[in-house]
Every structure is written in C-alpha cells, then in structure tokens.
Design a protein around this motif. Structure first.
Motif, PDB file in Angstrom:
ATOM      1  N   ALA A 112       0.836  -1.206   0.000  1.00 49.59           N
ATOM      2  CA  ALA A 112       0.000   0.000   0.000  1.00 49.59           C
ATOM      3  C   ALA A 112       0.866   1.249   0.000  1.00 49.59           C
ATOM      4  O   ALA A 112       0.598   2.217  -0.731  1.00 49.59           O
ATOM      5  N   ASP A 113       1.928   1.246   0.816  1.00 54.89           N
ATOM      6  CA  ASP A 113       2.861   2.378   0.826  1.00 54.89           C
ATOM      7  C   ASP A 113       3.440   2.614  -0.566  1.00 54.89           C
ATOM      8  O   ASP A 113       3.533   3.755  -1.038  1.00 54.89           O
ATOM      9  N   ALA A 114       3.841   1.531  -1.230  1.00 55.77           N
ATOM     10  CA  ALA A 114       4.450   1.643  -2.551  1.00 55.77           C
ATOM     11  C   ALA A 114       3.451   2.154  -3.577  1.00 55.77           C
ATOM     12  O   ALA A 114       3.790   2.960  -4.452  1.00 55.77           O
ATOM     13  N   ALA A 115       2.203   1.700  -3.493  1.00 58.00           N
ATOM     14  CA  ALA A 115       1.173   2.150  -4.434  1.00 58.00           C
ATOM     15  C   ALA A 115       0.920   3.639  -4.282  1.00 58.00           C
ATOM     16  O   ALA A 115       0.797   4.372  -5.279  1.00 58.00           O
ATOM     17  N   VAL A 116       0.855   4.117  -3.056  1.00 60.29           N
ATOM     18  CA  VAL A 116       0.656   5.548  -2.816  1.00 60.29           C
ATOM     19  C   VAL A 116       1.845   6.344  -3.340  1.00 60.29           C
ATOM     20  O   VAL A 116       1.682   7.400  -3.973  1.00 60.29           O
ATOM     21  N   ALA A 117       3.042   5.853  -3.105  1.00 63.11           N
ATOM     22  CA  ALA A 117       4.235   6.564  -3.589  1.00 63.11           C
ATOM     23  C   ALA A 117       4.229   6.684  -5.108  1.00 63.11           C
ATOM     24  O   ALA A 117       4.607   7.735  -5.660  1.00 63.11           O
ATOM     25  N   ARG A 118       3.790   5.625  -5.804  1.00 66.31           N
ATOM     26  CA  ARG A 118       3.731   5.689  -7.276  1.00 66.31           C
ATOM     27  C   ARG A 118       2.725   6.740  -7.743  1.00 66.31           C
ATOM     28  O   ARG A 118       3.002   7.506  -8.666  1.00 66.31           O
ATOM     29  N   VAL A 119       1.572   6.765  -7.111  1.00 69.44           N
ATOM     30  CA  VAL A 119       0.546   7.741  -7.505  1.00 69.44           C
ATOM     31  C   VAL A 119       1.033   9.159  -7.238  1.00 69.44           C
ATOM     32  O   VAL A 119       0.866  10.061  -8.073  1.00 69.44           O
ATOM     33  N   ARG A 120       1.649   9.361  -6.094  1.00 74.07           N
ATOM     34  CA  ARG A 120       2.135  10.702  -5.775  1.00 74.07           C
ATOM     35  C   ARG A 120       3.230  11.142  -6.749  1.00 74.07           C
ATOM     36  O   ARG A 120       3.308  12.328  -7.124  1.00 74.07           O
ATOM     37  N   ALA A 121       4.058  10.208  -7.187  1.00 74.54           N
ATOM     38  CA  ALA A 121       5.097  10.546  -8.153  1.00 74.54           C
ATOM     39  C   ALA A 121       4.482  10.961  -9.491  1.00 74.54           C
ATOM     40  O   ALA A 121       4.954  11.913 -10.139  1.00 74.54           O
ATOM     41  N   VAL A 122       3.443  10.265  -9.913  1.00 74.93           N
ATOM     42  CA  VAL A 122       2.747  10.634 -11.153  1.00 74.93           C
ATOM     43  C   VAL A 122       2.106  12.010 -11.011  1.00 74.93           C
ATOM     44  O   VAL A 122       2.228  12.880 -11.887  1.00 74.93           O
ATOM     45  N   HIS A 123       1.407  12.233  -9.905  1.00 77.67           N
ATOM     46  CA  HIS A 123       0.752  13.523  -9.685  1.00 77.67           C
ATOM     47  C   HIS A 123       1.764  14.668  -9.693  1.00 77.67           C
ATOM     48  O   HIS A 123       1.467  15.771 -10.197  1.00 77.67           O
ATOM     49  N   ALA A 124       2.948  14.441  -9.145  1.00 75.72           N
ATOM     50  CA  ALA A 124       3.950  15.504  -9.056  1.00 75.72           C
ATOM     51  C   ALA A 124       4.405  15.977 -10.428  1.00 75.72           C
ATOM     52  O   ALA A 124       4.878  17.116 -10.577  1.00 75.72           O
TER      53      ALA A 124
END
Length: 305
Positions: A112-124
C-alpha cells in the motif's frame, strides 16, 4: 450432453472471467493473489467498513457515479482529459484505479505504501492549463480533495443502496474515517471522517461545479458510447442508469444535459431495479476473494497517519 447445473457453472465462470478481466486486466489474477495472500500487516483490519464497501459489487455503480460527479469540476476535468488517457485507454485506467483501491484496502502495508508513492510521483509530474488558461497541478490539495470527496460520496451511497450488507450510521462514519487514511497519504488535507463532514465538503465545492464541453464529452463517452461489445451493452445501460440515479439531483441534471443520455430519463424505481439486478449478477459471477494471509492493521504512525 452437459447437465443444467454444469452449464450454469460454465456460464458463471465465463461471465466472472470476462468481468474480472475488464476490471483487473491481464495481470489481475497475479495481482489479486499478491494483494490478498502476501504476508504482513494491513492498513485495515478484517472488520473495518472500508473492506466491506470496497469488496462489494456495488462499487461498480459507485465507481461510474464518481467519474460522472468528478467531471463537473472544470479544473479537475481538464487535468483528466489532458493526462489520464481515459478515452484512448479506458480499461487501462479502470484497471489501474481498481488495483490501487484493492492494494490500499486489502494489501500488505508495504505494498500500500508503494502504491501511494507511485501515484504521488505521477501527480507531481502533471501540470497544465485549462482551456480558459487556469493553471493546475495534479497534486493540488484542493483538486485531490474534490476527487476524494466524490469517490467517498458515491462509493458509500452506492453501498447503502446496493450493497449486500449496508452499514449502520456508525459504520458509515467509520468507513469515511478509513478512507480518510488513504486520502491523507495521497496528500488530501482534512478529508472528511464522518457523514456530517462529507456533506459539508460537498456543499463547499458545489459553487465550483458546472457543465463544460469536457464534462459533456465524458458523459457521452461513459453513458451513451462506452467501449463495449454488443452483448454487454444492456447490463451496462442498467449500471449507467443506476449510477446517474445515485447522483444528487443537481448533478444528475448536469451530467445528462446535452449528452443524449437515456440513463438520466429512466424513472428512479426502474433505475434502482436495474441497479439491483446488475449488482446481483456481478456478485453472482465473481468468485469471492481469498482471505488475507494476515490482516493485522499497521501501527499508528505509518503512511496515512
């Protein structure tokens, strides 16, 4: 010659495989096994309301309703239209979204941590301007908050109307507290943690919402011209009518204005009967998820706190 029971089982299996492939994609089986069977603590314990809501067939109605509602925010819709690829790869977007929801709801905390990090990287990385010249960025807390509010509103409302086991008032508040954990991890500031706060949040955004060319285009794509084969059109039409009926009256009128959508003209009793029928059929076709290897909730202070 196959017996009637064998034929029904075959139909059920084939229908379930077809639905699962559309929603989860070609890697769905492997992802599902990892999500549910990987060892380790989870963000949410087995008895948490978020697991009941996100694991129910009512999410098919709630998910479509959420997309329609989200499209009424002009800036959010401009970002989606420019960067999400929802028209060129609608099933890919659905599969990515459904996988994210499954991982954060049922998966191991590390995943779950990794999935959130991927989404945040895309959003950035996502920046742009609307057709009116308004600048936007996908990690803007205001836009993230609207996307979360629309999802929480529609997912919960769909579950209360079409879910196998609707929540009591305390359960509704607990569901929103659960989803707030994921929202904070994604960068949402002060996500609603109870029904009262959800209603206040929806009211706060109401003046920002309106029909645009992009929202009309989205409604036409989702409601009248979905990328589906002929046999799937009728059940999808029932799903679409149920999703439109789920929206607040003002949003219902907005998403169907100028879209040529028949779903918005179906009387509420008929739309709800269709919604019950299609969610029952999906629930019947899809096999239950395997029990998680362990579902101890992650300790306080992890991602989302």
């Amino acid at each position: 010659m196959a017996s009637p029971t064998t034929a029904v089982r075959r139909i059920r299996r084939q229908a379930g495989e077809a639905v699962f492939l559309r929603v989860a994609g070609p890697d769905g089986a492997r992802n599902r096994e990892r999500i549910h069977l990987a060892p380790g603590p989870r963000w949410f314990a087995p008895d948490r309301p978020v697991r009941r809501v996100h694991g129910d067939a009512s999410m098919f109605v709630g998910g479509l309703a959420a997309l329609l509602l989200q499209s009424l925010h002009p800036v959010a819709m401009a970002a989606v239209a420019a960067h999400s690829g929802y028209r060129g790869d609608p099933w890919g977007r659905l599969q990515r979204t459904s996988t994210f929801l499954a991982v954060t709801t049922f998966g191991a905390s590390a995943d779950a941590d990794a999935a959130v990090a991927r989404v945040r990287a895309v959003h950035a990385r996502i920046r742009g301007r609307t057709g009116d010249g308004v600048p936007y960025r996908a990690d803007d807390p205001e836009l993230l908050s609207w996307v979360h509010l629309a999802e929480a509103y529609c997912f919960l409302r769909a579950h209360q109307r079409y879910g196998r086991h609707p929540l009591d008032p305390a359960g509704c508040d607990a569901y929103l507290a659960d989803t707030a954990r994921v929202a904070r991890a994604l960068g949402v500031e002060r996500p609603p943690e109870n029904v009262r706060e959800l209603a206040a949040g929806m009211a706060r955004y109401r003046p920002c919402l309106r029909v645009t060319d992009a929202s009309r285009d989205t409604a036409r794509f989702l409601l009248t011209d979905p990328p589906l084969p002929g046999p799937a059109r009728l059940p999808y039409a029932l799903l679409a009518a149920a999703a439109v009926d789920l929206l607040p009256p003002w949003a219902r009128a907005a998403v169907t204005t100028g879209s040529g959508c028949a779903a918005g003209r179906l009387p509420a009793p008929a739309a709800r009967a269709g919604g019950r029928a299609v969610t029952w059929a999906i629930r019947w076709a899809l096999p239950p998820a395997p029990p998680a290897a362990t579902a101890r909730s992650a300790p306080a202070g992890g991602v989302g706190h």
